[in-house]
Design a protein around this motif. Structure first.
Motif, PDB file in Angstrom:
ATOM      1  N   TRP A 114       6.262  -5.823  -3.844  1.00  0.00           N
ATOM      2  CA  TRP A 114       6.316  -5.773  -2.491  1.00  0.00           C
ATOM      3  C   TRP A 114       5.105  -6.913  -1.471  1.00  0.00           C
ATOM      4  O   TRP A 114       5.165  -6.707  -0.115  1.00  0.00           O
ATOM      5  N   GLY A 115       4.524  -6.702  -1.590  1.00  0.00           N
ATOM      6  CA  GLY A 115       3.849  -8.493  -1.281  1.00  0.00           C
ATOM      7  C   GLY A 115       4.620  -9.422  -0.668  1.00  0.00           C
ATOM      8  O   GLY A 115       3.478  -9.688   0.083  1.00  0.00           O
ATOM      9  N   PHE A 116       5.022  -9.551  -1.301  1.00  0.00           N
ATOM     10  CA  PHE A 116       6.051 -11.033  -0.692  1.00  0.00           C
ATOM     11  C   PHE A 116       6.754 -10.132   0.017  1.00  0.00           C
ATOM     12  O   PHE A 116       6.614 -11.008   1.313  1.00  0.00           O
ATOM     13  N   VAL A 169       0.600  -1.269  -0.313  1.00  0.00           N
ATOM     14  CA  VAL A 169       0.087   0.338  -0.164  1.00  0.00           C
ATOM     15  C   VAL A 169       0.771   0.950   0.310  1.00  0.00           C
ATOM     16  O   VAL A 169       0.640   1.912  -1.178  1.00  0.00           O
ATOM     17  N   VAL A 170       1.624   1.615   0.988  1.00  0.00           N
ATOM     18  CA  VAL A 170       2.719   2.614   1.222  1.00  0.00           C
ATOM     19  C   VAL A 170       3.577   2.982  -0.129  1.00  0.00           C
ATOM     20  O   VAL A 170       4.045   3.843  -0.231  1.00  0.00           O
ATOM     21  N   MET A 171       4.001   1.838  -1.066  1.00  0.00           N
ATOM     22  CA  MET A 171       4.594   2.060  -2.234  1.00  0.00           C
ATOM     23  C   MET A 171       3.957   2.111  -3.114  1.00  0.00           C
ATOM     24  O   MET A 171       4.974   2.650  -4.418  1.00  0.00           O
ATOM     25  N   ALA A 172       2.951   2.003  -2.976  1.00  0.00           N
ATOM     26  CA  ALA A 172       2.197   2.507  -4.619  1.00  0.00           C
ATOM     27  C   ALA A 172       2.381   3.428  -5.827  1.00  0.00           C
ATOM     28  O   ALA A 172       2.275   3.231  -6.551  1.00  0.00           O
ATOM     29  N   ASP A 173       2.563   4.616  -4.741  1.00  0.00           N
ATOM     30  CA  ASP A 173       2.723   5.656  -4.982  1.00  0.00           C
ATOM     31  C   ASP A 173       3.807   6.024  -5.171  1.00  0.00           C
ATOM     32  O   ASP A 173       4.187   7.218  -5.480  1.00  0.00           O
ATOM     33  N   LYS A 174       4.809   4.732  -5.282  1.00  0.00           N
ATOM     34  CA  LYS A 174       6.615   5.655  -5.380  1.00  0.00           C
ATOM     35  C   LYS A 174       7.056   5.870  -6.538  1.00  0.00           C
ATOM     36  O   LYS A 174       7.899   5.943  -6.566  1.00  0.00           O
TER      37      LYS A 174
END
Length: 352
Positions: free
Chosen positions: A303-305, A274-279
């Protein structure tokens, strides 16, 4: 093919496991190597690649029909799906299709190596018995690893070739675009934290920071895999494969932060997915400013892993002594393994 040369088919050739296995076989010098994957690869010396859709049995038989001199099949392919039940059909089908295409025509076949993991022990479901041992009972299905092994066991009956089931922990090594690459998750997360001027926080669930766990170095896994596949006494068995040491993130995390010249702040549970989705804009800026390799953001980390691994708020390790009793005695220092991979990522200009 000369009598002393062995011919290996590596299924899943572009992943962490397959790529490191190919590199090891090349170093040994007495192997011919064929890599199988969906997108293929570059033929180089004794290594050739075949692009094949292993979910299509007809395509597999047609493209693999010339592999009559194969001696070893190393299966390390995997396709992800949203639920445990949905994992079974594609992952079982890929193994069945490649084995059914090669096994009937390869009169010199000696061994089929199946890459599994601690899912066999139910490690992905929640707290499981530790240390896990190869003799532990199966858990409630669905579980594609178990279905795959049962397929090989049934097919092998009355045959001269043997099989092995290999059970590593989290495999750490270099590979891009791989859904199970913890080193890249940590390296990119740390690099972005440094770019933003914030400390390195452990993002996992409460309790995960202090759980006891282990890793498996990709190079060590490759060497152990070949050892088992070429040791007749090791046939038709399962083996746990791990570095040989245990650690807690509470001890490892500050050492990782030190490598990236970062301070450590208390853990803060958050979903990296979630927090890296906009990076992506931040990553693109970093690529430009630091002269990094032009790798798309979606390929540098999964990121999910990372969320899955950092969510293990229970002990996660298995007994690796069976492999040592079989004669394989290598071990890896897990801290040095992480740092070596981070250095490699910097050398390749994947991270600053």
């Amino acid at each position: 093919m000369t009598q002393n040369v062995k011919k290996a088919v590596i299924v899943g050739a572009n992943g962490i496991i397959g790529g490191n296995l190919i590199a090891h076989l090349k170093e040994l010098g007495d192997w011919q190597i064929v890599g199988l994957s969906r997108r293929g690869g570059h033929t180089d010396g004794r290594v050739s690649h075949i692009a094949v859709d292993l979910l299509d049995g007809t395509d597999a038989k047609a493209k693999l029909a010339h592999l009559t001199d194969v001696t070893h099949i190393f299966y390390a392919a995997y396709q992800d799906r949203p639920t445990w039940a949905e994992l079974v059909p594609p992952n079982l089908a890929m193994l069945v299709n490649v084995v059914n295409a090669i096994e009937p025509i390869a009169s010199q076949l000696q061994h089929i190596s199946l890459m599994q993991g601690y899912k066999v022990y139910g490690a992905h479901l929640g707290p499981f018995k530790t240390p896990a041992r190869e003799s532990d009972a199966n858990h409630m299905p669905p579980e594609f690893n178990i279905d795959q092994q049962e397929f090989l066991e049934a097919l092998q009956k009355g045959k001269s070739w043997t099989w092995s089931a290999l059970r590593p922990s989290v495999v750490v090594g270099y590979a891009l675009g791989n859904p199970m690459n913890l080193a890249s998750v940590i390296a990119v997360y740390a690099s972005m934290s440094k770019e933003l001027g914030i400390p390195l926080r452990f993002p996992g669930k409460p309790g995960a920071y202090d759980s006891l766990l282990e890793m498996t170095d990709a190079g060590l896994l490759a060497r152990a895999t070949v050892f088992i596949a070429t040791n007749p006494a090791s046939g038709n068995q399962a083996y746990n494969i791990n570095n040989g040491d245990l650690f807690r993130w509470s001890e490892m995390w500050p050492k990782i932060a030190k490598f990236f010249d970062l301070d450590v702040a208390p853990p803060l549970p958050m979903s990296l997915n979630v927090v890296m989705a906009d990076k992506e804009p931040l990553w693109n800026r970093m690529v430009k400013e630091h002269g990094l390799a032009d790798v798309p953001y979606k390929d540098v980390s999964s990121w999910g892993f990372g969320d899955a691994v950092f969510g293990w708020n229970y002990d996660f390790f298995a007994d690796g002594s069976k492999l040592r009793r079989a004669g394989f005695h290598e071990h890896i220092d897990t801290e040095e393994m992480f740092l070596d991979v981070f250095r490699d990522l910097r050398t390749r200009k994947i991270i600053p």
